[in-house]
Design a protein around this motif. Sequence first.
Motif, PDB file in Angstrom:
ATOM      1  N   ARG A  10      37.101  56.476  57.455  1.00  0.00           N
ATOM      2  CA  ARG A  10      37.003  56.770  56.027  1.00  0.00           C
ATOM      3  C   ARG A  10      37.508  58.190  55.800  1.00  0.00           C
ATOM      4  O   ARG A  10      37.518  59.015  56.701  1.00  0.00           O
ATOM      5  CB  ARG A  10      35.566  56.648  55.554  1.00  0.00           C
ATOM      6  N   ILE A  11      37.859  58.476  54.566  1.00  0.00           N
ATOM      7  CA  ILE A  11      38.433  59.789  54.241  1.00  0.00           C
ATOM      8  C   ILE A  11      37.476  60.927  54.591  1.00  0.00           C
ATOM      9  O   ILE A  11      37.906  61.993  55.042  1.00  0.00           O
ATOM     10  CB  ILE A  11      38.902  59.844  52.764  1.00  0.00           C
ATOM     11  N   GLY A  12      36.176  60.711  54.434  1.00  0.00           N
ATOM     12  CA  GLY A  12      35.198  61.741  54.792  1.00  0.00           C
ATOM     13  C   GLY A  12      35.204  62.037  56.281  1.00  0.00           C
ATOM     14  O   GLY A  12      35.065  63.191  56.701  1.00  0.00           O
ATOM     15  N   ARG A  45      39.499  54.742  50.864  1.00  0.00           N
ATOM     16  CA  ARG A  45      40.656  54.824  51.747  1.00  0.00           C
ATOM     17  C   ARG A  45      40.201  54.716  53.198  1.00  0.00           C
ATOM     18  O   ARG A  45      39.228  55.350  53.598  1.00  0.00           O
ATOM     19  CB  ARG A  45      41.369  56.169  51.561  1.00  0.00           C
ATOM     20  N   LEU A  46      40.978  53.970  53.979  1.00  0.00           N
ATOM     21  CA  LEU A  46      40.736  53.873  55.416  1.00  0.00           C
ATOM     22  C   LEU A  46      42.013  54.283  56.137  1.00  0.00           C
ATOM     23  O   LEU A  46      43.101  53.848  55.776  1.00  0.00           O
ATOM     24  CB  LEU A  46      40.333  52.438  55.802  1.00  0.00           C
ATOM     25  N   PHE A  47      41.851  55.127  57.160  1.00  0.00           N
ATOM     26  CA  PHE A  47      42.996  55.678  57.876  1.00  0.00           C
ATOM     27  C   PHE A  47      42.937  55.312  59.355  1.00  0.00           C
ATOM     28  O   PHE A  47      41.859  55.220  59.941  1.00  0.00           O
ATOM     29  CB  PHE A  47      42.996  57.213  57.757  1.00  0.00           C
ATOM     30  N   GLU A  48      44.117  55.151  59.937  1.00  0.00           N
ATOM     31  CA  GLU A  48      44.226  54.988  61.382  1.00  0.00           C
ATOM     32  C   GLU A  48      43.830  56.319  62.019  1.00  0.00           C
ATOM     33  O   GLU A  48      44.100  57.390  61.456  1.00  0.00           O
ATOM     34  CB  GLU A  48      45.673  54.657  61.788  1.00  0.00           C
ATOM     35  N   PRO A  49      43.215  56.314  63.201  1.00  0.00           N
ATOM     36  CA  PRO A  49      42.878  57.569  63.882  1.00  0.00           C
ATOM     37  C   PRO A  49      44.097  58.468  64.132  1.00  0.00           C
ATOM     38  O   PRO A  49      43.972  59.684  64.182  1.00  0.00           O
ATOM     39  CB  PRO A  49      42.255  57.110  65.200  1.00  0.00           C
ATOM     40  N   SER A  50      45.289  57.874  64.223  1.00  0.00           N
ATOM     41  CA  SER A  50      46.508  58.657  64.457  1.00  0.00           C
ATOM     42  C   SER A  50      46.817  59.616  63.314  1.00  0.00           C
ATOM     43  O   SER A  50      47.604  60.555  63.475  1.00  0.00           O
ATOM     44  CB  SER A  50      47.699  57.727  64.692  1.00  0.00           C
ATOM     45  N   VAL A  51      46.184  59.407  62.141  1.00  0.00           N
ATOM     46  CA  VAL A  51      46.411  60.316  61.019  1.00  0.00           C
ATOM     47  C   VAL A  51      45.943  61.730  61.373  1.00  0.00           C
ATOM     48  O   VAL A  51      46.472  62.717  60.855  1.00  0.00           O
ATOM     49  CB  VAL A  51      45.745  59.801  59.716  1.00  0.00           C
ATOM     50  N   LEU A  52      44.985  61.838  62.283  1.00  0.00           N
ATOM     51  CA  LEU A  52      44.488  63.161  62.683  1.00  0.00           C
ATOM     52  C   LEU A  52      45.576  63.964  63.385  1.00  0.00           C
ATOM     53  O   LEU A  52      45.714  65.174  63.142  1.00  0.00           O
ATOM     54  CB  LEU A  52      43.253  63.013  63.580  1.00  0.00           C
ATOM     55  N   THR A  53      46.373  63.311  64.213  1.00  0.00           N
ATOM     56  CA  THR A  53      47.493  63.982  64.881  1.00  0.00           C
ATOM     57  C   THR A  53      48.524  64.420  63.848  1.00  0.00           C
ATOM     58  O   THR A  53      49.053  65.533  63.910  1.00  0.00           O
ATOM     59  CB  THR A  53      48.148  63.040  65.914  1.00  0.00           C
ATOM     60  N   ARG A  54      48.787  63.559  62.885  1.00  0.00           N
ATOM     61  CA  ARG A  54      49.762  63.872  61.832  1.00  0.00           C
ATOM     62  C   ARG A  54      49.269  65.051  60.985  1.00  0.00           C
ATOM     63  O   ARG A  54      50.036  65.950  60.648  1.00  0.00           O
ATOM     64  CB  ARG A  54      49.993  62.638  60.978  1.00  0.00           C
ATOM     65  N   LEU A  55      47.990  65.055  60.641  1.00  0.00           N
ATOM     66  CA  LEU A  55      47.437  66.171  59.864  1.00  0.00           C
ATOM     67  C   LEU A  55      47.507  67.476  60.653  1.00  0.00           C
ATOM     68  O   LEU A  55      47.801  68.536  60.086  1.00  0.00           O
ATOM     69  CB  LEU A  55      45.997  65.870  59.449  1.00  0.00           C
TER      70      LEU A  55
END
Length: 139
Positions: A10-12, A45-55
């Motif tokens: 989740r976005i949080g 919103r639900l994000f893939e864990p890979s979004v953390l690398t992108r951020l």
Amino acid sequence: MTSPSPELLRIGQVSTQSSLPVKTIRFYEERGLIQAAKRTSGGFRLFEPSVLTRLSFIRQSQALGLSLNDIQDVLGIADSGRRPCKDVRQKFQTKIVEIDERIHQLNQLKQQLQVLVTEADQREMLDADYCPIIEHAAE
């Protein structure tokens, strides 16, 4: 046999793990820098864990002076399956020229301010609406 997909965040959770405000994550999504994998029935919103690398990449790019437009270009190249290093190198070369120009401008400003500080006592005697040090600086 397929491996189970990683649990969506989740976005949080993304906010907590990336140390970025939720508002920033939403802004990045609006700009197209990141994408939510999907939304819950409640609209979360639900994000893939890979979004953390992108951020993390986005933050590091900003720390190195790239604009969000530059970062969007770089990510677009990477998303197309190519390495963006040639483009990053060119952007950094342009940035170096901009920094050199800014240093030159700041040195000129520093010299001007040093003159004003040195002459401040003389300028204090001049008539002015607010501050003669500033108002009579061009004299």
